[in-house]
Design a protein around this motif. Structure first.
Motif, PDB file in Angstrom:
ATOM      1  N   UNK A   1      14.062  -6.280  -1.139  1.00  0.00           N
ATOM      2  CA  UNK A   1      14.685  -6.017  -2.428  1.00  0.00           C
ATOM      3  C   UNK A   1      14.376  -7.096  -3.460  1.00  0.00           C
ATOM      4  N   UNK A   2      14.008  -8.288  -3.002  1.00  0.00           N
ATOM      5  CA  UNK A   2      13.707  -9.383  -3.944  1.00  0.00           C
ATOM      6  C   UNK A   2      12.283  -9.317  -4.479  1.00  0.00           C
ATOM      7  N   UNK A   3      11.436  -8.492  -3.876  1.00  0.00           N
ATOM      8  CA  UNK A   3      10.030  -8.404  -4.290  1.00  0.00           C
ATOM      9  C   UNK A   3       9.886  -7.279  -5.309  1.00  0.00           C
ATOM     10  N   UNK A   4      10.000  -7.619  -6.570  1.00  0.00           N
ATOM     11  CA  UNK A   4      10.082  -6.613  -7.624  1.00  0.00           C
ATOM     12  C   UNK A   4       8.725  -6.053  -8.030  1.00  0.00           C
ATOM     13  N   UNK A   5       7.627  -6.753  -7.744  1.00  0.00           N
ATOM     14  CA  UNK A   5       6.311  -6.290  -8.197  1.00  0.00           C
ATOM     15  C   UNK A   5       5.388  -5.955  -7.029  1.00  0.00           C
ATOM     16  N   UNK A   6       5.960  -5.614  -5.886  1.00  0.00           N
ATOM     17  CA  UNK A   6       5.170  -5.328  -4.693  1.00  0.00           C
ATOM     18  C   UNK A   6       4.365  -4.042  -4.886  1.00  0.00           C
ATOM     19  N   UNK A   7       3.047  -4.116  -4.629  1.00  0.00           N
ATOM     20  CA  UNK A   7       2.184  -2.950  -4.766  1.00  0.00           C
ATOM     21  C   UNK A   7       1.620  -2.494  -3.427  1.00  0.00           C
ATOM     22  N   UNK A   8       1.413  -3.421  -2.480  1.00  0.00           N
ATOM     23  CA  UNK A   8       0.835  -3.110  -1.171  1.00  0.00           C
ATOM     24  C   UNK A   8       1.725  -3.709  -0.088  1.00  0.00           C
ATOM     25  N   UNK A   9       2.094  -2.900   0.905  1.00  0.00           N
ATOM     26  CA  UNK A   9       2.919  -3.387   2.008  1.00  0.00           C
ATOM     27  C   UNK A   9       2.371  -2.839   3.321  1.00  0.00           C
ATOM     28  N   UNK A  10       1.764  -3.727   4.104  1.00  0.00           N
ATOM     29  CA  UNK A  10       1.191  -3.368   5.407  1.00  0.00           C
ATOM     30  C   UNK A  10       2.083  -3.978   6.484  1.00  0.00           C
ATOM     31  N   UNK A  11       2.945  -3.158   7.089  1.00  0.00           N
ATOM     32  CA  UNK A  11       3.834  -3.629   8.143  1.00  0.00           C
ATOM     33  C   UNK A  11       3.310  -3.263   9.524  1.00  0.00           C
ATOM     34  N   UNK A  12       2.483  -2.237   9.604  1.00  0.00           N
ATOM     35  CA  UNK A  12       1.971  -1.786  10.886  1.00  0.00           C
ATOM     36  C   UNK A  12       0.641  -2.414  11.229  1.00  0.00           C
ATOM     37  N   UNK A  13      -0.042  -1.829  12.209  1.00  0.00           N
ATOM     38  CA  UNK A  13      -1.328  -2.333  12.679  1.00  0.00           C
ATOM     39  C   UNK A  13      -2.457  -1.915  11.734  1.00  0.00           C
ATOM     40  N   UNK A  14      -3.470  -2.760  11.666  1.00  0.00           N
ATOM     41  CA  UNK A  14      -4.726  -2.311  11.072  1.00  0.00           C
ATOM     42  C   UNK A  14      -5.437  -1.393  12.056  1.00  0.00           C
ATOM     43  N   UNK A  15      -5.260  -1.673  13.343  1.00  0.00           N
ATOM     44  CA  UNK A  15      -5.808  -0.804  14.376  1.00  0.00           C
ATOM     45  C   UNK A  15      -4.774  -0.665  15.488  1.00  0.00           C
ATOM     46  N   UNK A  16      -4.802   0.464  16.166  1.00  0.00           N
ATOM     47  CA  UNK A  16      -3.839   0.728  17.230  1.00  0.00           C
ATOM     48  C   UNK A  16      -4.508   0.490  18.565  1.00  0.00           C
ATOM     49  N   UNK A  17      -3.916  -0.371  19.386  1.00  0.00           N
ATOM     50  CA  UNK A  17      -4.438  -0.616  20.726  1.00  0.00           C
ATOM     51  C   UNK A  17      -3.296  -1.061  21.616  1.00  0.00           C
ATOM     52  N   UNK A  18      -3.415  -0.888  22.950  1.00  0.00           N
ATOM     53  CA  UNK A  18      -2.338  -1.276  23.864  1.00  0.00           C
ATOM     54  C   UNK A  18      -2.000  -2.756  23.813  1.00  0.00           C
ATOM     55  N   UNK A  19      -2.943  -3.583  23.362  1.00  0.00           N
ATOM     56  CA  UNK A  19      -2.699  -5.030  23.328  1.00  0.00           C
ATOM     57  C   UNK A  19      -1.991  -5.471  22.056  1.00  0.00           C
TER      58      UNK A  19
END
Length: 242
Positions: free
Chosen positions: A80-98
């Motif tokens: 909520x404090x990030x008022x000018x956020x344009x890109x948010x990557x919370x997940x993986x760039x790639x999916x793998x078991x490791x």
């Protein structure tokens, strides 16, 4: 232990604990404001302080009830404090078991409702997200939503139909998702749709022919369930609009 017993109130709460005081000693190892994970339970099991994981879960909850542990819920407030956020990557760039990311629940997503300028959001590969909040409709600038391989995702809110600028939606490999919400055909800016679901007619309120209104759609991938019922004319209707 000295830190935990600095105040009279803290001492009273320790006395209320129904289990071995060694559990409190284990907390004293950590500095103030440390973020503790539930794998702490395995330490207690190794020390013989609890007999099994279920008992450890109960002790952990007891510590929360006594306010000797405070839930770590700062993520919504942080967003909520990030008022000018344009890109948010919370997940993986790639999916793998490791590479595995799991959250306690999806409450951290509540902080997204203030992100009026957010254009890109990825939760790719994050476990234990079962649904998205209706407040996602507040992301008026969102163009890309990546939910690929969110394996616990069960529902998408109808509020997604409010994201008029959405060009990319990826729900592929979300195997618990029964269907996509009605109103998806109103996303006229959509160019990429991955993971469109076809199951039985009762479980698929939005059918393939509804997509004929998406004039900007360039790429479509489809997941067909084992109990799917598909009529040939559905694809003919889609073809007619091409």
């Amino acid at each position: 232990m000295k830190c935990l017993c600095e105040s009279y109130e803290s001492f009273l709460r320790l006395d209320e604990l129904k289990h071995d005081r060694g559990i409190c000693l284990s907390l004293a190892v950590f500095p103030n404001n440390a973020i503790l994970r539930k794998r702490l339970i395995y330490w207690w099991m190794g020390e013989g302080l609890v007999r099994h994981e279920e008992e450890g879960e109960r002790v952990f909850q007891e510590l929360l009830d006594l306010e000797l542990l405070i839930p770590h819920d700062k993520c919504p407030r942080w967003l909520a404090t990030l008022k000018t956020l344009a890109v948010l990557q919370l997940g993986h760039w790639q999916v793998s078991p490791t590479h595995h990311i799991a959250v306690r629940d999806e409450s951290f997503l509540k902080g997204l409702k203030t992100q009026k300028l957010l254009k890109y959001l990825s939760l790719r590969g994050i476990s234990r997200i079962t649904s998205l909040p209706d407040s996602i409709r507040e992301l008026a600038s969102l163009e890309i939503l990546n939910l690929k391989a969110c394996h616990n995702l069960e529902t998408l809110p109808a509020a997604i139909a409010s994201l008029k600028k959405l060009t990319h939606l990826d729900v592929s490999e979300c195997y618990l998702l029964e269907s996509l919400p009605t109103g998806l055909d109103k996303l006229t800016s959509l160019q990429i749709l991955k993971g469109f679901i076809i199951r039985s007619s009762q479980k698929t309120p939005i059918r393939i022919w509804h997509l004929r209104s998406l004039k900007n759609l360039k790429r479509l991938s489809i997941h067909i369930g084992s109990e799917a019922t598909i009529q040939g004319e559905e694809f003919e209707k889609l073809k007619e609009s091409a």
